[in-house]
Design an enzyme around this catalytic site. Sequence first.
Site, mmCIF file in Angstrom:
data_model
loop_
_atom_site.group_PDB
_atom_site.id
_atom_site.type_symbol
_atom_site.label_atom_id
_atom_site.label_comp_id
_atom_site.label_asym_id
_atom_site.label_seq_id
_atom_site.Cartn_x
_atom_site.Cartn_y
_atom_site.Cartn_z
ATOM 1 N N SER A 1 -5.268 -19.498 -5.886
ATOM 2 C CA SER A 1 -5.692 -18.528 -4.874
ATOM 3 C C SER A 1 -6.015 -17.207 -5.563
ATOM 4 C CB SER A 1 -4.601 -18.353 -3.813
ATOM 5 O OG SER A 1 -4.390 -19.565 -3.119
ATOM 6 N N GLY B 1 -3.138 -8.634 -4.632
ATOM 7 C CA GLY B 1 -1.786 -8.174 -4.935
ATOM 8 C C GLY B 1 -1.755 -7.203 -6.096
ATOM 9 N N GLY C 1 -8.263 -14.810 -5.144
ATOM 10 C CA GLY C 1 -8.442 -13.588 -4.366
ATOM 11 C C GLY C 1 -7.137 -12.953 -3.940
ATOM 12 N N ASP C 2 -6.173 -13.777 -3.550
ATOM 13 C CA ASP C 2 -4.873 -13.239 -3.138
ATOM 14 C C ASP C 2 -4.174 -12.531 -4.297
ATOM 15 O OD1 ASP C 2 -4.744 -13.932 -0.431
ATOM 16 O OD2 ASP C 2 -4.153 -15.978 -0.890
ATOM 17 N N THR C 3 -4.204 -13.162 -5.467
ATOM 18 C CA THR C 3 -3.540 -12.563 -6.618
ATOM 19 C C THR C 3 -4.224 -11.263 -7.015
ATOM 20 O OG1 THR C 3 -2.864 -14.749 -7.399
ATOM 21 C CG2 THR C 3 -2.821 -12.961 -8.999
#
Length: 458
Positions: free
Chosen positions: A215, A222, A217-219
């Site tokens: 994932s 963050g 984009g999520d990382t």
Amino acid sequence: LPVNGRTDLNMARHVVFNMLPRSACQAARLRRRAPRALFSSSSSDVPPAKPLSGFRVLELGHMIAGPFCGTILGYFGAEVIKIEPPGGDQLRKLRLLETPGGDSLWWRSLGRNKQSVVMDLKSDEGKAMILELAKSTDVLIENFKPGTIERWGLGPKELAAVNPRLVLVRLSGYGQTGPLSQKPGYASVCEAFGGFRHINAYPDDGKPPVRPNISLGDTLAGLHGALGATLALLARERGGGGSADGLSEVVDVAIYEAVYNLMESVVPEYDYSGAIRQPSGSTLTGVVPTNTYLCGDGKYVVIGGNGDSIFKRLMVACGRPDMAEDPRLEHNPGRVTHQTEIDEAIGAFTATLPYKDVCAALDAASVPGGPIYAVDDMFADEHYNARGMFEDVITVGGKPLKLPALCPKLEVGHGETREAGPELGQHTRSVLGRVLKLSPERIDELAREGVVGVADVK
């Protein structure tokens, strides 16, 4: 200096500064010692303070983007209190589980260094306790759909009323404003909207653009959230900040914008000439040679020989000194024109040798290149181990487990994994008792009402 039930030198210092006139406050800052002086000692047994020691983070996030932001802050010293719904963060059940029906190994990594508190944020008592916790919090992280915490009565205005010094970090698919702000957005969708999926493909192969099996984009979101939080704290320390809602700062991170930040020169190239960066498979448009090549043993190596002097060394190593001295290939524009010829020459060389011999030849010629690693290769690699890229922890169940070390590496205030991700509600009693001063009887009562969840972990 007890503040809200904890010894918080940073908060006490802020209170003093805020009571001073601005000119006096500025003068005091000039006289202030660096925070590490608070931990100075002649004894080598006293570890140096971590960069975020003394800061408290309240994490309301779930899944990946918000929690990864909290993981980074906790890794570098912040106290992270993670609020979970009664059923727990959904990440606890994703991918491989530690035991049948137990928590995921992913959770043990992303939940590291955090205190798990189970609380129903939709209940009046739960909301009230969040506002009480926010009073002594430096950073609050949330990654719900925009408007959710406002509907719960936990929005910026309510938070500012109890703690105007709070930094609020908000992560979402498309940001808190704009026509798409209310659109749900997961990493996969936002990677596409942010431009990454368009270029991450092979040209004209008739197949959909490829998604990486992570994932991404999520990382990235963050990471941007952690950067925004530390920038906001730095500004606050210097007397700056002040959002429209009365908080010290509101950090607005959109997943698609975190991906968009990786798009290099696509915007000025399109604006200036109308050029649209297209998929290029394993190559990099306009930069030659940089590609992936098959070796004689069926494994691949990645070679980046696009510097002018590096290209010469590469071609000599490949047994093609004629190409190293070819005036057509002396600089990158000429190499771009003759990319196919160059790639075929390099590929002919790598095809004759196993990948280890190819890598040895590249190293001898000081040419950037290396194998494509899977995780088992990482575990066996001496460089990974020499750099401390695996950290050993003991899970709550008493089992040893390796977690990936986080970066960047700091010489003095280095981060570390102190504990693996905890059991659900493992810290509910301790946090509510220590921070909110609730009695054991009151916590038991809230647990019976379903407002909080507790886990008595031995």
